[in-house]
Design a protein around this motif. Structure first.
Motif, PDB file in Angstrom:
ATOM      1  N   UNK A  85       0.827  -1.210   0.000  1.00  0.00           N
ATOM      2  CA  UNK A  85       0.000   0.000   0.000  1.00  0.00           C
ATOM      3  C   UNK A  85       0.858   1.256   0.000  1.00  0.00           C
ATOM      4  N   UNK A  86       1.892   1.278   0.818  1.00  0.00           N
ATOM      5  CA  UNK A  86       2.771   2.446   0.883  1.00  0.00           C
ATOM      6  C   UNK A  86       3.496   2.669  -0.438  1.00  0.00           C
ATOM      7  N   UNK A  87       3.941   1.602  -1.078  1.00  0.00           N
ATOM      8  CA  UNK A  87       4.633   1.757  -2.361  1.00  0.00           C
ATOM      9  C   UNK A  87       3.691   2.252  -3.449  1.00  0.00           C
ATOM     10  N   UNK A  88       2.441   1.794  -3.418  1.00  0.00           N
ATOM     11  CA  UNK A  88       1.471   2.296  -4.385  1.00  0.00           C
ATOM     12  C   UNK A  88       1.194   3.779  -4.156  1.00  0.00           C
ATOM     13  N   UNK A  89       1.132   4.194  -2.895  1.00  0.00           N
ATOM     14  CA  UNK A  89       0.954   5.619  -2.598  1.00  0.00           C
ATOM     15  C   UNK A  89       2.150   6.425  -3.100  1.00  0.00           C
ATOM     16  N   UNK A  90       3.354   5.913  -2.890  1.00  0.00           N
ATOM     17  CA  UNK A  90       4.540   6.607  -3.385  1.00  0.00           C
ATOM     18  C   UNK A  90       4.544   6.670  -4.911  1.00  0.00           C
ATOM     19  N   UNK A  94       2.287  10.353  -3.609  1.00  0.00           N
ATOM     20  CA  UNK A  94       1.674  10.728  -2.337  1.00  0.00           C
ATOM     21  C   UNK A  94       2.493  10.148  -1.186  1.00  0.00           C
ATOM     22  N   UNK A  95       3.693  10.688  -1.002  1.00  0.00           N
ATOM     23  CA  UNK A  95       4.584  10.147   0.028  1.00  0.00           C
ATOM     24  C   UNK A  95       4.067  10.418   1.437  1.00  0.00           C
ATOM     25  N   UNK A  96       3.319  11.493   1.622  1.00  0.00           N
ATOM     26  CA  UNK A  96       2.743  11.767   2.933  1.00  0.00           C
ATOM     27  C   UNK A  96       1.742  10.704   3.332  1.00  0.00           C
ATOM     28  N   UNK A  97       0.882  10.331   2.402  1.00  0.00           N
ATOM     29  CA  UNK A  97      -0.095   9.271   2.680  1.00  0.00           C
ATOM     30  C   UNK A  97       0.621   7.950   2.905  1.00  0.00           C
ATOM     31  N   UNK A 103       2.744   4.029   9.238  1.00  0.00           N
ATOM     32  CA  UNK A 103       2.516   4.194  10.679  1.00  0.00           C
ATOM     33  C   UNK A 103       1.315   3.373  11.130  1.00  0.00           C
ATOM     34  N   UNK A 104       0.230   3.438  10.362  1.00  0.00           N
ATOM     35  CA  UNK A 104      -0.955   2.653  10.701  1.00  0.00           C
ATOM     36  C   UNK A 104      -0.653   1.157  10.647  1.00  0.00           C
TER      37      UNK A 104
END
Length: 128
Positions: A85-90, A94-97, A103-104
């Motif tokens: 999920x974090x890599x897809x956001x990046x 959207x690195x903040x998300x 963190x979550x």
């Protein structure tokens, strides 16, 4: 091994297509990446079942209860899902998300591991 070769080829082909598509429509590049990710993960689910069976066998052999093994498997699943999920956001810039997702994920992993930590604490206090 042949399955991993197929997955690797699919991943590289999808990445190349996404690079080309992003030049004209960035949103479609992200959709292509999500679709390729879903296909790749569905191809890897067979390996996950084999790992689960091995973990159950090892737990039975060692005499571990499912209450001890389940948090470990859940935590590993949370870690994989968080990373994806974090890599897809990046990838969507959207690195903040992505940081919030990480963190979550860490908090969720700690929460899922609480029963395991409680069991270890009971074992340690029982030894004292």
């Amino acid at each position: 091994m042949p399955d991993m070769l197929k997955i690797a080829v699919l991943g590289v082909a999808a990445a190349l297509c996404a690079v080309v598509v992003r030049k004209s429509a960035a949103e479609l590049g992200l959709v292509l990446a999500l679709a390729a990710g879903a296909v790749i993960l569905s191809g890897a689910l067979g390996a996950l079942e084999a790992v689960r069976e091995l973990m159950d066998t090892l737990a039975d052999t060692a005499g571990l209860s499912p209450a001890v093994v389940a948090p470990v498997l859940k935590t590993a699943g949370i870690a994989v899902l968080t990373r994806l999920s974090a890599e897809l956001c990046r990838d969507a810039k959207e690195s903040g998300i992505a940081a919030f997702v990480e963190t979550a994920g860490a908090l969720a992993a700690l929460y899922v591991a609480l029963p395991l930590l409680e069991t270890v604490l009971r074992m340690v206090t029982g030894l004292l």
